[in-house]
Design a protein around this motif. Structure first.
Motif: not given
Length: 332
Positions: A80-93
């Motif tokens: 639940g910590i480092s995996g959040a970076v790809l979630d934020r990328f998906l939102h942005a893209v």
């Protein structure tokens, strides 16, 4: 209660009847207007407007092989910590693709071979026009398969182990983790630290090895520590809070002096901070919501800029074909 049927939507035949042309002529106006005489094209376009006709998206996709859709794998959440970076990328893209009248199609895959099977299925059905690949690694078979298939793709992450700056077939966007970690380490040294440890992943991870090189660059440029002392400060574990804590405890128990730590992820930074508390500066990587909530300093990836660069390379075929963006440290 009597159910009122929905009004029938206009069809190509309706447009052809109103315009006084054949169905093929209507199809030509929709898909190849330049081959239709201007007066005929005008009649068809007026009929389309008067009837409110809208071409069926699926049929148009099969004819043109264009879907205005980009495929991206939804990576499994490792923690639940480092995996959040790809979630934020998906939102942005997704937001930026929508502004360009494109959609994002998310798919899942159990591994590289399964993802390649997904590529084949999505391309055969004309469901996507191209792909954005994430989580690149050494000898990644996905990129070679897409090149052989003639498919458009861009990777978020370099094609590790290849001539990634000279090969035009590999379009990629990445964040310069080496520079980001080197900058964070330099700042810690400038603040008075002398024994800055690096808590990273085992060798073999492209991104992890790149971040470790940044730390070694910074320590080596100061020349204050001998190679053996630097090696003792180089800690490597899998991306886990308990393992990170254990690695730091083990180093301290062995008598290693540690007055600051820079980490390859916020997960590892949290593990280090559990042991060191607030007395020793700890810097993570990715600036996740957890780091922000706990007041941990962290290297922030410019994900909005990454998303824009990825779409620019994929949709506009812009130059240069490789983008290495610089992160910044968020100090708390």
């Amino acid at each position: 209660m009597t159910r009122v049927p929905a009004p029938r939507l206009p069809t190509v035949s309706d447009v052809a009847s109103v315009a006084g042309v054949s169905r093929q002529t209507v199809s030509n106006v929709l898909n190849a207007p330049d081959i239709v005489r201007p007066d005929t094209r005008g009649r068809v376009e007026r009929a389309i407007a008067d009837l409110g006709y809208r071409p069926h998206a699926s049929a148009r996709r099969l004819r043109t092989r264009k879907s205005s859709t980009i495929g991206i794998r939804l990576d499994p959440v490792q923690n639940g910590i480092s995996g959040a970076v790809l979630d934020r990328f998906l939102h942005a893209v997704t937001e930026q693709a929508d502004a360009r009248d494109h959609r994002i199609l998310l798919y899942t895959a159990a591994g590289p071979d399964d993802e390649i099977a997904q590529f084949r299925r999505l391309l055969d059905g004309a469901d996507v026009d191209g792909f954005v690949l994430t989580s690149t690694f050494f000898d990644d078979p996905r990129t070679e398969w897409l090149i052989d298939a003639g498919a458009d793709f861009v990777t978020f992450g370099r094609p590790w182990g290849l001539d990634d700056m000279g090969d035009p077939q590999h379009r990629w966007v990445d964040v310069d983790g080496r520079a980001g970690v080197a900058s964070a380490t330099d700042d810690l040294l400038a603040r008075g630290a002398t024994h800055v440890a690096f808590l990273g992943w085992p060798e073999g991870s492209g991104a992890g090895d790149d971040r470790r090189r940044g730390w070694r660059d910074a320590l080596g440029s100061r020349g204050a520590l001998d190679p053996a002392s630097i090696d003792a400060l180089d800690l490597a574990v899998e991306d886990s809070v308990p393992l990170a804590s254990a690695a730091v405890r083990s180093a301290l128990a062995a008598g290693v002096t540690v007055d600051a730590v820079v980490c390859a992820s916020d997960t590892l930074a949290l593990g280090a901070s559990v042991v060191l508390g607030s007395t020793v500066p700890v810097v993570g990587y990715d600036d996740t919501p957890v780091a922000s909530a706990l007041g941990l300093s962290s290297v922030e990836q410019p994900l909005v800029e990454v998303a824009g660069a990825v779409l620019s390379l994929l949709l506009d075929d812009s130059e240069p074909r490789h983008r290495l963006l610089r992160p910044r440290t968020i100090w708390r």
